[in-house]
Design an enzyme around this catalytic site. Structure first.
Site, PDB file in Angstrom:
ATOM      1  N   ASP A 110      -1.004   1.274  -3.503  1.00 12.84           N
ATOM      2  CA  ASP A 110      -2.102   0.155  -4.396  1.00 12.84           C
ATOM      3  C   ASP A 110      -3.822   0.881  -5.007  1.00 12.84           C
ATOM      4  OD1 ASP A 110      -3.186   0.235  -1.464  1.00 12.84           O
ATOM      5  OD2 ASP A 110      -3.600  -1.694  -1.297  1.00 12.84           O
ATOM      6  N   ASP A 134      -6.185   2.271  -2.920  1.00 11.39           N
ATOM      7  CA  ASP A 134      -7.019   2.014  -2.557  1.00 11.39           C
ATOM      8  C   ASP A 134      -7.221   3.089  -1.623  1.00 11.39           C
ATOM      9  OD1 ASP A 134      -5.633   1.299  -0.733  1.00 11.39           O
ATOM     10  OD2 ASP A 134      -6.539   0.109   0.887  1.00 11.39           O
ATOM     11  N   SER A 153       0.634  -1.483   0.308  1.00 13.79           N
ATOM     12  CA  SER A 153       0.229   0.144   0.221  1.00 13.79           C
ATOM     13  C   SER A 153       1.003   1.290   0.008  1.00 13.79           C
ATOM     14  CB  SER A 153      -1.300  -0.154   1.014  1.00 13.79           C
ATOM     15  OG  SER A 153      -1.632   1.198   1.398  1.00 13.79           O
ATOM     16  N   ASP A 180      -2.723   5.939  -3.515  1.00 14.02           N
ATOM     17  CA  ASP A 180      -0.871   5.546  -2.856  1.00 14.02           C
ATOM     18  C   ASP A 180      -1.132   4.433  -3.579  1.00 14.02           C
ATOM     19  OD1 ASP A 180      -3.614   4.150  -2.176  1.00 14.02           O
ATOM     20  OD2 ASP A 180      -2.616   3.408  -0.328  1.00 14.02           O
TER      21      ASP A 180
END
Length: 452
Positions: free
Chosen positions: A248, A250, A104, A246
């Site tokens: 990833d 999400d 992440s 960010d």
């Protein structure tokens, strides 16, 4: 062995804490646990595997794919895609399991493994505990049951995942983005190609930064944890707004035309009003964590909306939403969940919906975000204390009561023990930042003397 699974999968320094052996073993254990739970009953199991562009994701993906296939699971390898894309594909493809390799917003040396159950939902704590227990049991000597011949899993690349996900995003967008100029900061991460494609096809004029991942530069001075570049780029290009993800994707944070940050609380407030207007905000309720700014709570009350607050962590927000049938929830950090269209936080979807509201209303993002006023918030970490006594110390309780009395209805105090370190977080909000700072420091001193 300490618990491997945290609040968002297994994370650690790749090839040190998170090794190929661990990735392979956890994947085999997950396959065995889900088989025992009846998830695979009556059919040959399938898993969707994706990753962010970290260099370590290449060998970890190979390990995960090998583990799943060796356990008899067919694998659809979707390559570099955002976490919410892997969750979505797990659902729409009818897969029994999804696996995302990402840490992440963490720095590049880290990586992580996140599992999704059928439907694209995060695994329940009990299943994670069981996977960890089975992994440990076999790591210390018990042999795996291994299929042979035609029983082993087959592996194929699923390049259609990109188009499937982008088409989904566009299909749920309430209106087009024609006329908007938007800067996208992709954090050199998993959405570097997906997000610009989606925004462009929705009609926006797109400027990208942080969209050249090389495996080593993810989150490096860019993205939702470093908004400085985005703020400057929005002003430089005369854009209507900026969107930051960010690693990833999400998460979503935003920047208005003047270069001011619009955080997750403000985004939630804007989307809540849009969804109420559209009749999709079930129960006129928004779910957020206890860390949401008091200004958000006051704004929701003023607008006649209900606010349900949970423990910190998007998984707790999601649990509350699923349990009670709510449609919108999220965190100040930019994890926003629109449950009718996603099973997890989706930064690209959030950014598209925010931009769609700007386009539909003709108002600036600053005007829309002005529905709430962020009250000054001071956070102090008090280290090396006995965090287990936060709720039992009489001295601390008296100090909190006195602080709350002083702050009145326009202030708030929150003491939160860290989940991973011997520290207590002291958070104070007040209409005046100097008052917030003074109260926070006073409480921090009491925490140190009472629990030290």
């Amino acid at each position: 062995m300490g618990r491997l699974f945290g609040t968002d999968g297994v994370r650690g320094v790749a090839n040190a804490d998170l090794t190929a052996e661990l990735a392979l073993g956890l994947s085999v254990a997950a396959a065995h646990v889900l088989a025992e739970a009846g998830t695979f009953e009556g059919h040959r199991p399938t898993a969707v595997v994706g990753r962010d562009p970290r260099a370590s994701g290449e060998f970890l993906e190979a390990a995960v794919v090998a583990g799943l296939a060796s356990a008899g699971v067919d694998v659809l390898r979707v390559g570099v895609l955002p976490t919410p894309a892997v969750a979505h594909l797990t659902g729409v493809l009818g897969a029994d399991l999804g696996v995302m390799l990402s840490a992440s917003h963490n720095a590049m040396p880290d990586n992580g493994i996140k599992f999704f159950a059928r439907g694209g939902h995060k695994l329940a704590d009990e299943l994670e505990d069981k996977i960890e227990a089975v992994y440990e049991e076999h790591r210390t000597g018990a042999p795996w049951e291994r299929p042979t011949g035609a029983g082993v899993g087959r592996v194929r690349d699923f390049g259609e995942g990109f188009e499937t996900y982008v088409s989904h995003l566009l299909s749920v967008l309430p209106n087009r983005l024609d006329g908007l100029k938007i800067v996208l900061d992709e954090a050199h991460g998993a959405a570097a190609h997906v997000s610009p494609e989606a925004f462009s096809r929705a009609g926006a004029q797109v400027v990208t930064i942080g969209a050249e991942p090389d495996g080593l530069n993810i989150n490096d001075g860019c993205g939702s944890t470093h908004l400085e570049l985005l703020k400057a780029a929005v002003v430089e290009h005369g854009a209507d707004l900026g969107i930051a993800h960010d690693g990833d994707a999400d998460r979503c944070l935003a920047v208005d035309a003047a270069g001011n940050e619009v955080d997750g609380d403000q985004i939630l407030a804007v989307l809540a009003l849009a969804m109420r207007e559209a009749g999709t905000l079930r129960g006129d309720t928004v779910v957020a964590t206890v860390m949401s700014n008091l200004g958000f709570k006051l704004a929701m009350e003023r607008e006649g909306l209900n606010l349900v607050q949970t423990a910190v962590g998007d998984r707790y927000v999601l649990e509350s939403m699923k349990e009670n049938g709510y449609a919108l929830g999220g965190e100040q950090s930019g994890h926003v969940i629109v449950l009718d269209h996603a099973t997890t936080g989706d930064g690209t979807l959030t950014g598209l919906m925010l931009a769609a509201r700007v386009a539909a209303t003709g108002k600036s993002l600053a005007d829309l975000a002005g529905v709430m006023e962020r009250l000054p918030q001071i956070l102090v970490n008090v280290k090396d204390v006995d965090k287990s006594r936060v709720t039992t110390s009489g001295e601390l309780a008296a100090a909190v009561t006195a602080a709350e009395r002083e702050l009145g209805s326009t202030g708030r105090v929150l003491l939160r023990p860290s989940g991973t370190e011997p520290l207590v977080r002291v958070m104070v909000e007040a209409a005046d930042i100097e008052q917030a700072r003074a109260v926070a420091q006073r409480l921090a001193d009491v925490v140190k003397s009472a629990l030290g």
